[in-house]
Design a protein around this motif. Structure first.
Motif, PDB file in Angstrom:
ATOM      1  N   GLY A   1     -22.590   0.392   5.680  1.00  8.50           N
ATOM      2  CA  GLY A   1     -22.562   0.843   7.074  1.00  8.50           C
ATOM      3  C   GLY A   1     -21.147   1.030   7.591  1.00  8.50           C
ATOM      4  N   GLY A   2     -21.070   1.666   8.749  1.00  8.06           N
ATOM      5  CA  GLY A   2     -19.773   1.882   9.395  1.00  8.06           C
ATOM      6  C   GLY A   2     -18.913   2.902   8.674  1.00  8.06           C
ATOM      7  N   ILE A   3     -17.661   2.939   9.065  1.00  8.59           N
ATOM      8  CA  ILE A   3     -16.678   3.850   8.470  1.00  8.59           C
ATOM      9  C   ILE A   3     -15.793   2.998   7.551  1.00  8.59           C
ATOM     10  CG2 ILE A   3     -14.774   5.463   8.985  1.00  8.59           C
ATOM     11  CD1 ILE A   3     -17.438   6.298  10.259  1.00  8.59           C
ATOM     12  N   THR A   4     -15.401   3.558   6.422  1.00 10.01           N
ATOM     13  CA  THR A   4     -14.494   2.784   5.559  1.00 10.01           C
ATOM     14  C   THR A   4     -13.066   2.867   6.104  1.00 10.01           C
ATOM     15  OG1 THR A   4     -14.238   4.698   4.084  1.00 10.01           O
ATOM     16  CG2 THR A   4     -15.870   3.048   3.457  1.00 10.01           C
ATOM     17  N   TYR A   5     -12.373   1.739   5.989  1.00 16.62           N
ATOM     18  CA  TYR A   5     -10.983   1.632   6.439  1.00 16.62           C
ATOM     19  C   TYR A   5     -10.112   1.257   5.255  1.00 16.62           C
ATOM     20  CZ  TYR A   5     -12.982   1.505  11.147  1.00 16.62           C
ATOM     21  OH  TYR A   5     -13.655   1.817  12.302  1.00 16.62           O
ATOM     22  N   GLY A   6      -8.966   1.959   5.140  1.00 17.43           N
ATOM     23  CA  GLY A   6      -8.143   1.820   3.947  1.00 17.43           C
ATOM     24  C   GLY A   6      -7.101   0.712   4.006  1.00 17.43           C
ATOM     25  N   GLY A   7      -6.055   0.926   3.244  1.00 17.76           N
ATOM     26  CA  GLY A   7      -5.111  -0.137   2.911  1.00 17.76           C
ATOM     27  C   GLY A   7      -3.982  -0.380   3.882  1.00 17.76           C
ATOM     28  N   TYR A   8      -3.892   0.396   4.979  1.00 22.55           N
ATOM     29  CA  TYR A   8      -2.875   0.059   5.986  1.00 22.55           C
ATOM     30  C   TYR A   8      -3.444  -1.116   6.796  1.00 22.55           C
ATOM     31  CZ  TYR A   8      -0.916   4.890   5.406  1.00 22.55           C
ATOM     32  OH  TYR A   8      -0.391   6.077   4.947  1.00 22.55           O
ATOM     33  N   SER A   9      -3.685  -2.221   6.114  1.00 24.73           N
ATOM     34  CA  SER A   9      -4.360  -3.357   6.744  1.00 24.73           C
ATOM     35  C   SER A   9      -4.033  -4.629   5.964  1.00 24.73           C
ATOM     36  CB  SER A   9      -5.876  -3.113   6.776  1.00 24.73           C
ATOM     37  OG  SER A   9      -6.372  -2.934   5.467  1.00 24.73           O
ATOM     38  N   GLU A  10      -4.386  -5.761   6.529  1.00 24.48           N
ATOM     39  CA  GLU A  10      -4.034  -7.047   5.900  1.00 24.48           C
ATOM     40  C   GLU A  10      -4.858  -7.323   4.652  1.00 24.48           C
ATOM     41  OE1 GLU A  10      -3.167 -10.401   8.973  1.00 24.48           O
ATOM     42  OE2 GLU A  10      -4.902  -9.262   9.673  1.00 24.48           O
ATOM     43  N   ASN A  11      -6.105  -6.895   4.666  1.00 22.57           N
ATOM     44  CA  ASN A  11      -7.003  -7.229   3.557  1.00 22.57           C
ATOM     45  C   ASN A  11      -8.123  -6.202   3.474  1.00 22.57           C
ATOM     46  OD1 ASN A  11      -9.072  -8.001   5.476  1.00 22.57           O
ATOM     47  ND2 ASN A  11      -7.825  -9.810   5.848  1.00 22.57           N
TER      48      ASN A  11
ATOM     49  N   GLY B   1     -21.886  11.992  -3.968  1.00 23.48           N
ATOM     50  CA  GLY B   1     -20.613  11.912  -3.255  1.00 23.48           C
ATOM     51  C   GLY B   1     -20.045  10.507  -3.348  1.00 23.48           C
ATOM     52  N   MET B   2     -18.843  10.381  -3.899  1.00 21.92           N
ATOM     53  CA  MET B   2     -18.230   9.044  -3.934  1.00 21.92           C
ATOM     54  C   MET B   2     -17.827   8.624  -2.520  1.00 21.92           C
ATOM     55  SD  MET B   2     -14.644   9.366  -3.528  1.00 21.92           S
ATOM     56  CE  MET B   2     -13.337  10.566  -3.857  1.00 21.92           C
ATOM     57  N   ILE B   3     -17.737   7.335  -2.324  1.00 24.08           N
ATOM     58  CA  ILE B   3     -17.335   6.824  -1.011  1.00 24.08           C
ATOM     59  C   ILE B   3     -15.834   6.570  -1.043  1.00 24.08           C
ATOM     60  CG2 ILE B   3     -17.694   4.989   0.706  1.00 24.08           C
ATOM     61  CD1 ILE B   3     -20.175   6.777   0.148  1.00 24.08           C
ATOM     62  N   GLY B   4     -15.137   7.300  -0.198  1.00 22.14           N
ATOM     63  CA  GLY B   4     -13.682   7.159  -0.146  1.00 22.14           C
ATOM     64  C   GLY B   4     -13.286   5.808   0.439  1.00 22.14           C
ATOM     65  N   THR B   5     -12.106   5.366   0.040  1.00 19.82           N
ATOM     66  CA  THR B   5     -11.601   4.067   0.502  1.00 19.82           C
ATOM     67  C   THR B   5     -11.379   4.062   2.016  1.00 19.82           C
ATOM     68  OG1 THR B   5     -10.622   3.793  -1.663  1.00 19.82           O
ATOM     69  CG2 THR B   5      -9.704   2.414   0.085  1.00 19.82           C
ATOM     70  N   TYR B   6     -11.116   5.243   2.568  1.00 23.02           N
ATOM     71  CA  TYR B   6     -11.044   5.355   4.033  1.00 23.02           C
ATOM     72  C   TYR B   6     -11.725   6.626   4.491  1.00 23.02           C
ATOM     73  CZ  TYR B   6      -6.829   8.299   3.166  1.00 23.02           C
ATOM     74  OH  TYR B   6      -5.930   9.253   2.739  1.00 23.02           O
ATOM     75  N   ASN B   7     -12.124   6.627   5.761  1.00 25.60           N
ATOM     76  CA  ASN B   7     -12.702   7.804   6.416  1.00 25.60           C
ATOM     77  C   ASN B   7     -14.029   8.258   5.810  1.00 25.60           C
ATOM     78  OD1 ASN B   7     -12.669   9.893   8.395  1.00 25.60           O
ATOM     79  ND2 ASN B   7     -12.051  11.339   6.811  1.00 25.60           N
ATOM     80  N   SER B   8     -14.791   7.339   5.204  1.00 25.90           N
ATOM     81  CA  SER B   8     -16.131   7.707   4.751  1.00 25.90           C
ATOM     82  C   SER B   8     -17.156   7.054   5.672  1.00 25.90           C
ATOM     83  CB  SER B   8     -16.362   7.237   3.313  1.00 25.90           C
ATOM     84  OG  SER B   8     -17.714   7.483   2.986  1.00 25.90           O
ATOM     85  N   ALA B   9     -18.163   7.867   6.063  1.00 22.77           N
ATOM     86  CA  ALA B   9     -19.208   7.357   6.958  1.00 22.77           C
ATOM     87  C   ALA B   9     -20.472   7.032   6.185  1.00 22.77           C
ATOM     88  CB  ALA B   9     -19.510   8.402   8.026  1.00 22.77           C
ATOM     89  N   LYS B  10     -20.414   7.099   4.838  1.00 19.12           N
ATOM     90  CA  LYS B  10     -21.645   6.982   4.063  1.00 19.12           C
ATOM     91  C   LYS B  10     -21.718   5.722   3.214  1.00 19.12           C
ATOM     92  CE  LYS B  10     -22.734  11.858   4.081  1.00 19.12           C
ATOM     93  NZ  LYS B  10     -22.558  13.117   3.388  1.00 19.12           N
TER      94      LYS B  10
ATOM     95  N   CYS C   1       0.852  -1.188   0.000  1.00 18.65           N
ATOM     96  CA  CYS C   1       0.000   0.000   0.000  1.00 18.65           C
ATOM     97  C   CYS C   1       0.889   1.240   0.000  1.00 18.65           C
ATOM     98  CB  CYS C   1      -0.921   0.012   1.221  1.00 18.65           C
ATOM     99  SG  CYS C   1      -2.041   1.434   1.219  1.00 18.65           S
ATOM    100  N   GLY C   2       0.656   2.147  -0.950  1.00 17.11           N
ATOM    101  CA  GLY C   2       1.419   3.390  -1.038  1.00 17.11           C
ATOM    102  C   GLY C   2       0.990   4.364   0.046  1.00 17.11           C
TER     103      GLY C   2
ATOM    104  N   PRO D   1     -11.096   6.007  14.861  1.00 20.09           N
ATOM    105  CA  PRO D   1      -9.750   5.836  14.316  1.00 20.09           C
ATOM    106  C   PRO D   1      -9.742   5.785  12.784  1.00 20.09           C
ATOM    107  CG  PRO D   1     -10.563   3.765  15.242  1.00 20.09           C
ATOM    108  CD  PRO D   1     -11.592   4.793  15.551  1.00 20.09           C
ATOM    109  N   VAL D   2      -8.742   6.450  12.203  1.00 20.67           N
ATOM    110  CA  VAL D   2      -8.585   6.477  10.750  1.00 20.67           C
ATOM    111  C   VAL D   2      -7.557   5.418  10.346  1.00 20.67           C
ATOM    112  CG1 VAL D   2      -7.762   7.826   8.784  1.00 20.67           C
ATOM    113  CG2 VAL D   2      -9.113   8.938  10.568  1.00 20.67           C
ATOM    114  N   VAL D   3      -7.968   4.526   9.443  1.00 16.88           N
ATOM    115  CA  VAL D   3      -7.022   3.583   8.823  1.00 16.88           C
ATOM    116  C   VAL D   3      -6.794   4.088   7.400  1.00 16.88           C
ATOM    117  CG1 VAL D   3      -6.591   1.211   8.083  1.00 16.88           C
ATOM    118  CG2 VAL D   3      -7.835   1.651  10.215  1.00 16.88           C
ATOM    119  N   PRO D   4      -5.685   4.811   7.144  1.00 16.64           N
ATOM    120  CA  PRO D   4      -5.472   5.394   5.824  1.00 16.64           C
ATOM    121  C   PRO D   4      -5.061   4.338   4.793  1.00 16.64           C
ATOM    122  CG  PRO D   4      -4.142   6.484   7.539  1.00 16.64           C
ATOM    123  CD  PRO D   4      -4.620   5.173   8.088  1.00 16.64           C
ATOM    124  N   GLY D   5      -4.769   4.820   3.593  1.00 14.64           N
ATOM    125  CA  GLY D   5      -4.253   3.932   2.545  1.00 14.64           C
ATOM    126  C   GLY D   5      -5.197   3.786   1.375  1.00 14.64           C
ATOM    127  N   HIS D   6      -4.845   4.431   0.217  1.00 10.20           N
ATOM    128  CA  HIS D   6      -5.690   4.265  -0.968  1.00 10.20           C
ATOM    129  C   HIS D   6      -4.852   4.023  -2.230  1.00 10.20           C
ATOM    130  CE1 HIS D   6      -6.083   8.977  -1.009  1.00 10.20           C
ATOM    131  NE2 HIS D   6      -4.919   8.595  -1.497  1.00 10.20           N
TER     132      HIS D   6
END
Ligand code: NAP
Ligand code: ZN
Length: 349
Positions: A123-133, A110-119, A37-38, A57-62
């Motif tokens: 459901g829930g908040i989107t979490y990005g690529g600083y993660s296993e999967n 509004g597009m849904i961002g790979t992380y930090n989107s509540a829409k 993940c960049g 908490p924000v899990v960044p990474g797109h």
């Protein structure tokens, strides 16, 4: 399912290990094992609340690259084992005018961002690529050419498409004089793409020591933006300027560089640009514009072009445990030219 990640818990704290939940696979979902993940400057802006209060908490990474581990029952585009990518968006409404035109990034809902989107509709908040999967609908999954270096391809998913899209939209072509402002993650891809499109490329930088490197990346000339004489020498000469500076700044010295009727496109500063001088626009019918990432179809075209022309990012691979140091270095413009996290460091931790 429970998944290891790294998250920012407040603007003042370092990112640290965190456990998140990924949804069960829906009909059209692709389950991706993340390999790389960049690290985009937008990750820092978000984690540090520089663009308003995020959903901690924000899990960044797109800028995500990985292999398909499983697919939902109605997935048709991907199969287990495919090399795939995910960029900055994971959903859009799919029926407004921009979505119909393949411009999902400008979705009217509004597009849904790979992380930090509540829409997200899931459901829930989107979490990005600083993660296993990650689990993503197939329409927002990209196919990665197998001919390019996997880790160096990750930044194409944001830095790549964000520079490709405006260069294409403003029809940069052979012989055009194109300036790329700011030699960071976005800027170095801008130089490579403008060069591949046949332009005469000028790297416009605050850092004289990056000059030689810029030429290796494909720049024909280097212009030090702090040097008024150099700016003057290039006045009224550019066909297009791509401005990647990550903060608000005085755009007037750059506008003066454009020819009659030509455009400077802002992709970096998502904040006020103080004191734009109308006279500089009016006097030469110049345009000041902006551009947001790129649509899914266009992103796939860019990736295929990179596969054909062997274009990737220049990357420094890090372990996830080094992410906070990487942020500090990025802020000092001390990276050549994109950090990419090897996700084995998270899986093995
Ligand atoms: P980066 O790697 O940190 O590069 C930014 C470069 O801008 C630096 O290397 C530096 O280049 C120059 N710079 C930094 N501060 C400056 C200042 N105060 N004045 C003049 N030049 C300065 O960042 P990035 O990942 O390329 O991202 C750039 C910006 O684009 C960020 O704000 C990011 O959030 C944004 N972004 C926008 C989109 C979009 O869709 N529009 C997508 C992705 C990212 P030199 O040393 O060469 O001067
Ligand atoms: Zn980005």
């Amino acid at each position: 399912m429970s998944t290891k990640a790294y998250a920012a818990f407040s603007e003042a704290e370092d990112l640290k290990p965190h456990q998140i939940q990924r949804r069960d696979l829906q009909d059209k979902d692709v389950f991706i094992d993340i390999e790389y993940c960049g690290v985009c400057h937008s990750d820092i802006h978000t984690a540090r609340a520089e663009w308003g209060q995020p959903h901690y908490p924000v899990v960044p990474g797109h800028e995500i690259i990985g292999r398909v581990l499983a697919v939902g029952p109605n997935v048709t585009k991907y199969k287990v084992g495919d090399l795939v990518g995910v960029g900055c968006m994971v959903e859009s409404c799919k029926h407004c005018n921009p979505c119909d035109e393949g411009l999902e990034q400008y979705c009217e809902s509004g597009m849904i961002g790979t992380y930090n989107s509540a829409k997200s509709k899931h459901g829930g908040i989107t979490y990005g690529g600083y993660s296993e999967n990650i689990v993503v609908e197939e329409d927002f999954v990209l196919s990665i050419p197998t001919t390019i270096d996997v880790k160096a391809a990750a930044p194409l998913l944001c830095a790549g498409i964000t520079t490709w899209s405006p260069l294409r939209h403003w029809n940069v072509k052979k012989g055009d004089k194109v300036g790329v402002i700011g030699l960071g993650g976005l800027g170095h891809m801008g130089v490579k793409f403008a060069k591949a499109m046949g332009a005469h490329v000028v790297m416009i930088t605050t850092s004289p020591e990056k000059g030689e490197d810029a030429k290796k990346l494909g720049a024909d000339e280097v212009l030090i933006s702090k040097d008024a004489l150099q700016l003057q020498a290039h006045a009224n000469s550019f066909d297009f300027l791509l401005n990647t500076i990550p903060v608000g700044h005085d755009v007037n010295p750059y506008l003066s560089l454009l020819k009659l009727d030509k455009t400077m496109c802002i992709v970096g500063a998502v904040e006020p640009l103080p004191g734009v001088h109308g006279g500089l626009l009016i006097g030469k019918r110049r345009h000041l514009a902006g551009s947001l990432i790129g649509g899914i179809k266009e992103t796939q075209e860019m990736l295929d072009f990179c596969g054909e022309h062997q274009i990737v990012s220049d990357v420094e691979v890090i372990n996830i445990q080094d992410i906070n140091n990487a942020y500090e270095r990025m802020i000092k413009s001390d990276v050549k030219y994109r950090f990419v996290i090897d996700m084995k460091s998270l899986k093995n931790s």
